[in-house]
Design an enzyme around this catalytic site. Structure first.
Site, PDB file in Angstrom:
ATOM      1  N   GLY A  38      48.912  35.142  25.098  1.00  0.00           N
ATOM      2  CA  GLY A  38      48.978  36.546  25.465  1.00  0.00           C
ATOM      3  C   GLY A  38      49.989  36.818  26.561  1.00  0.00           C
ATOM      4  O   GLY A  38      50.694  37.827  26.542  1.00  0.00           O
ATOM      5  N   SER A  77      47.326  31.571  34.570  1.00  0.00           N
ATOM      6  CA  SER A  77      47.720  32.938  34.920  1.00  0.00           C
ATOM      7  C   SER A  77      48.804  32.927  35.985  1.00  0.00           C
ATOM      8  O   SER A  77      49.805  33.657  35.880  1.00  0.00           O
ATOM      9  CB  SER A  77      46.505  33.728  35.417  1.00  0.00           C
ATOM     10  OG  SER A  77      45.548  33.867  34.397  1.00  0.00           O
ATOM     11  N   ARG A  88      38.691  28.778  24.698  1.00  0.00           N
ATOM     12  CA  ARG A  88      37.434  29.025  25.404  1.00  0.00           C
ATOM     13  C   ARG A  88      36.226  28.914  24.479  1.00  0.00           C
ATOM     14  O   ARG A  88      35.117  28.632  24.945  1.00  0.00           O
ATOM     15  CB  ARG A  88      37.489  30.379  26.111  1.00  0.00           C
ATOM     16  CG  ARG A  88      38.647  30.451  27.100  1.00  0.00           C
ATOM     17  CD  ARG A  88      38.339  31.231  28.332  1.00  0.00           C
ATOM     18  NE  ARG A  88      39.536  31.434  29.147  1.00  0.00           N
ATOM     19  CZ  ARG A  88      39.955  30.588  30.090  1.00  0.00           C
ATOM     20  NH1 ARG A  88      39.275  29.483  30.339  1.00  0.00           N
ATOM     21  NH2 ARG A  88      41.054  30.850  30.778  1.00  0.00           N
ATOM     22  N   ARG A 135      52.977  33.721  35.511  1.00  0.00           N
ATOM     23  CA  ARG A 135      53.546  34.788  36.342  1.00  0.00           C
ATOM     24  C   ARG A 135      54.685  34.245  37.205  1.00  0.00           C
ATOM     25  O   ARG A 135      55.726  34.891  37.348  1.00  0.00           O
ATOM     26  CB  ARG A 135      52.448  35.415  37.208  1.00  0.00           C
ATOM     27  CG  ARG A 135      51.564  36.414  36.455  1.00  0.00           C
ATOM     28  CD  ARG A 135      50.314  36.746  37.242  1.00  0.00           C
ATOM     29  NE  ARG A 135      49.542  37.822  36.617  1.00  0.00           N
ATOM     30  CZ  ARG A 135      48.755  37.661  35.543  1.00  0.00           C
ATOM     31  NH1 ARG A 135      48.648  36.464  34.980  1.00  0.00           N
ATOM     32  NH2 ARG A 135      48.079  38.687  35.039  1.00  0.00           N
ATOM     33  N   GLU A 179      37.384  36.613  31.189  1.00  0.00           N
ATOM     34  CA  GLU A 179      37.875  35.377  30.575  1.00  0.00           C
ATOM     35  C   GLU A 179      36.891  34.219  30.721  1.00  0.00           C
ATOM     36  O   GLU A 179      36.960  33.242  29.974  1.00  0.00           O
ATOM     37  CB  GLU A 179      39.227  34.995  31.163  1.00  0.00           C
ATOM     38  CG  GLU A 179      39.207  34.618  32.623  1.00  0.00           C
ATOM     39  CD  GLU A 179      40.603  34.313  33.150  1.00  0.00           C
ATOM     40  OE1 GLU A 179      40.698  33.493  34.067  1.00  0.00           O
ATOM     41  OE2 GLU A 179      41.583  34.886  32.642  1.00  0.00           O
ATOM     42  N   SER A 238      44.501  43.895  30.387  1.00  0.00           N
ATOM     43  CA  SER A 238      45.221  44.103  31.646  1.00  0.00           C
ATOM     44  C   SER A 238      46.660  43.611  31.551  1.00  0.00           C
ATOM     45  O   SER A 238      47.521  44.021  32.340  1.00  0.00           O
ATOM     46  CB  SER A 238      44.506  43.364  32.778  1.00  0.00           C
ATOM     47  OG  SER A 238      44.548  41.957  32.573  1.00  0.00           O
ATOM     48  N   GLN A 239      46.946  42.737  30.580  1.00  0.00           N
ATOM     49  CA  GLN A 239      48.296  42.165  30.460  1.00  0.00           C
ATOM     50  C   GLN A 239      49.348  43.210  30.142  1.00  0.00           C
ATOM     51  O   GLN A 239      50.524  43.020  30.457  1.00  0.00           O
ATOM     52  CB  GLN A 239      48.301  41.058  29.399  1.00  0.00           C
ATOM     53  CG  GLN A 239      47.513  39.825  29.816  1.00  0.00           C
ATOM     54  CD  GLN A 239      47.407  38.802  28.701  1.00  0.00           C
ATOM     55  OE1 GLN A 239      47.702  39.092  27.539  1.00  0.00           O
ATOM     56  NE2 GLN A 239      46.967  37.602  29.040  1.00  0.00           N
ATOM     57  N   SER A 274      39.630  43.577  33.477  1.00  0.00           N
ATOM     58  CA  SER A 274      40.164  42.457  34.264  1.00  0.00           C
ATOM     59  C   SER A 274      41.099  42.933  35.372  1.00  0.00           C
ATOM     60  O   SER A 274      42.215  42.444  35.515  1.00  0.00           O
ATOM     61  CB  SER A 274      40.890  41.464  33.345  1.00  0.00           C
ATOM     62  OG  SER A 274      41.036  40.214  33.985  1.00  0.00           O
TER      63      SER A 274
END
Length: 448
Positions: free
Chosen positions: A106, A33, A409, A37, A334, A184-185, A212
């Site tokens: 994603g 994540s 996952r 970013r 997640e 939330s993305q 999230s």
């Protein structure tokens, strides 16, 4: 050790089952994540940025490939492939008339389209076939509200599509309203580029629930860490970003991926014993930072020892696991698959709620978890907003070929189940390369 790990053929991996308690220290690669970013924010700056400890996995490779298609240079240190220097285009504009391949990532499919607002021509986006099922419409609706043109080449709201930038961007504060209930993305993807808009961005989330939320807080913190000015009014589902230049520091160190620590720390509860993860931050914006508290609620002993200036998260357990009743996991969905693997062996049922948005992840994770728990003789059912797990005695569980659905996952979930259920064979364990390039090697080291 009991059953050793081995590859049975190209697509099956025999999950190892230890003979007794485990005792291991496992180093976790950088946060996906944060890595992706930072890559976006570095591309939005004007000077080179060196990222240290960057995760090197399929998702980050896809992100670097997307940025390079847009004219960004991502130079890997020849002596350390987790050190990458990102240099934005000298023109300040991204290259258009290019193809961006998102794979199943994603963060790539939802963060990179915002960069197309500042390209000199249209940008085409495509991905893995399975990515065609991942919702995209809210972030693309947001880009349309900012003046972009979206052309869908398949089903509306999904990959593949083309983003054509507007001839001019709004010169008054851009007001965007989207329903980000599915991820939330969608919010993060717009907040990351808000500083580049001539008068900033005012973003309203129209849905009732924000999934999230810690990931959105991470985005706000990262934008501000790059010199931006982003604020949140979470009670009213409002975010704003002022216009301004973004520039990360010359050198940025990436934290370990705390969500990827979940299978390893969770193994201490399933198999019994102790597992330590070094470089655990004192404070973090990662949702995985909530993991120690969740494991403690399940009965583990959690400590944070320091050795030679390195802070560890240590989890110890005698193998007894407490069910949690109604367990709201909205803030950290997640890690739900890893927690589900532990709760299969708990002493009472758990309703994991607040995670309905997991139906739109790499696969429908709720349906997948129910299917795979049932496959080994366990009991689980979908809820409107989550999953109900009713433990059965361990001797009633049995080995099986467990599917992973191209979802990293779900692969680590199956490996965790195999710690206590012998005879678990995992389909396509290499899907873990999405965030853990050497998962099998790490798992074998975990078990000695």
């Amino acid at each position: 050790m009991g059953r050793m790990s081995e590859t049975k053929h190209d697509s099956l991996w025999a999950a190892p089952t230890p003979d007794g308690p485990i005792d291991a220290t496992i180093t976790i690669p950088g946060s996906k994540s944060l890595s992706n970013r930072y890559l976006i924010l570095a591309a939005l700056g004007s000077k080179p940025v060196t990222l240290v400890g960057l995760l090197r996995s399929r998702d980050t490779e896809l992100m670097m490939g997307a940025l390079e298609a847009l004219g960004v240079t991502c130079a890997v240190d020849p002596d350390n492939d987790t050190t990458v220097t990102v240099t934005p285009p000298t023109s300040g504009r991204f290259r258009g008339n290019v193809d961006v391949f998102c794979g199943l990532a994603g963060t790539v499919m939802r963060f990179v389209p915002g960069l197309a607002l500042f390209a000199d021509d249209a940008v085409r986006f495509d991905g893995d076939e399975q990515a065609y099922a991942r919702p995209m419409k809210p972030v693309l609706d947001g880009l349309e509200q900012l003046g972009a043109t979206i052309e869908y080449h398949g089903e509306e709201g999904f990959l593949p599509f083309t983003v054509t930038p507007p001839k001019t961007l709004p010169d008054s504060p851009a007001k965007v309203s989207i329903d980000s209930s599915g991820s939330s993305q969608f919010i993060s993807g717009l907040l990351l580029v808000g500083s580049r808009l001539p008068a900033g961005l005012e973003l309203t989330h129209t849905g009732e629930r924000t999934p999230s939320l810690p990931h959105i807080r991470m985005t706000v913190a990262d934008v501000n860490g790059a010199g931006g000015h982003a604020t949140a009014d979470e009670a009213h589902h409002l975010w704003s970003v002022e216009h301004g230049e973004l520039q990360l520091p010359e050198r940025v160190v990436v934290e370990p991926d705390l969500s990827n620590a979940a299978p390893f720390l969770g193994a201490a509860l399933i198999a019994g014993g102790r597992v330590r993860v070094p470089h655990w931050p004192v404070e973090t914006t990662q949702p995985g930072g909530l993991l120690p508290g969740y494991l403690e609620a399940m009965g583990a002993r959690i400590t944070f020892p320091e050795e030679n200036g390195v802070r560890y998260c240590a989890v110890e357990s005698d193998g007894s696991i407490h069910g949690l009743g109604d367990f709201d996991l909205t803030a950290a969905g997640e890690i739900a698959p890893s927690l589900a693997a532990i709760l299969v062996f708990a002493d009472k049922p758990t309703n994991m709620i607040g995670i309905g948005h997991l139906r739109g992840h790499e696969t429908n994770r709720l349906a997948a978890l129910v299917t795979e728990i049932t496959r080994i003789g366990g009991q689980a059912a979908e809820l409107p907003d989550g999953i109900a797990i009713t433990p059965v005695p361990a001797d009633r569980l049995h080995g099986a070929v467990m599917e992973t659905y191209a979802d990293h996952r779900m692969a680590t979930f199956a490996a965790m189940v195999g710690l206590k259920v012998s005879g678990v064979d995992v389909v396509d364990v290499e899907t873990t390369r999405k965030t853990l390039p050497d998962f099998v090697g790490m798992w074998n080291r975990l078990l000695g």
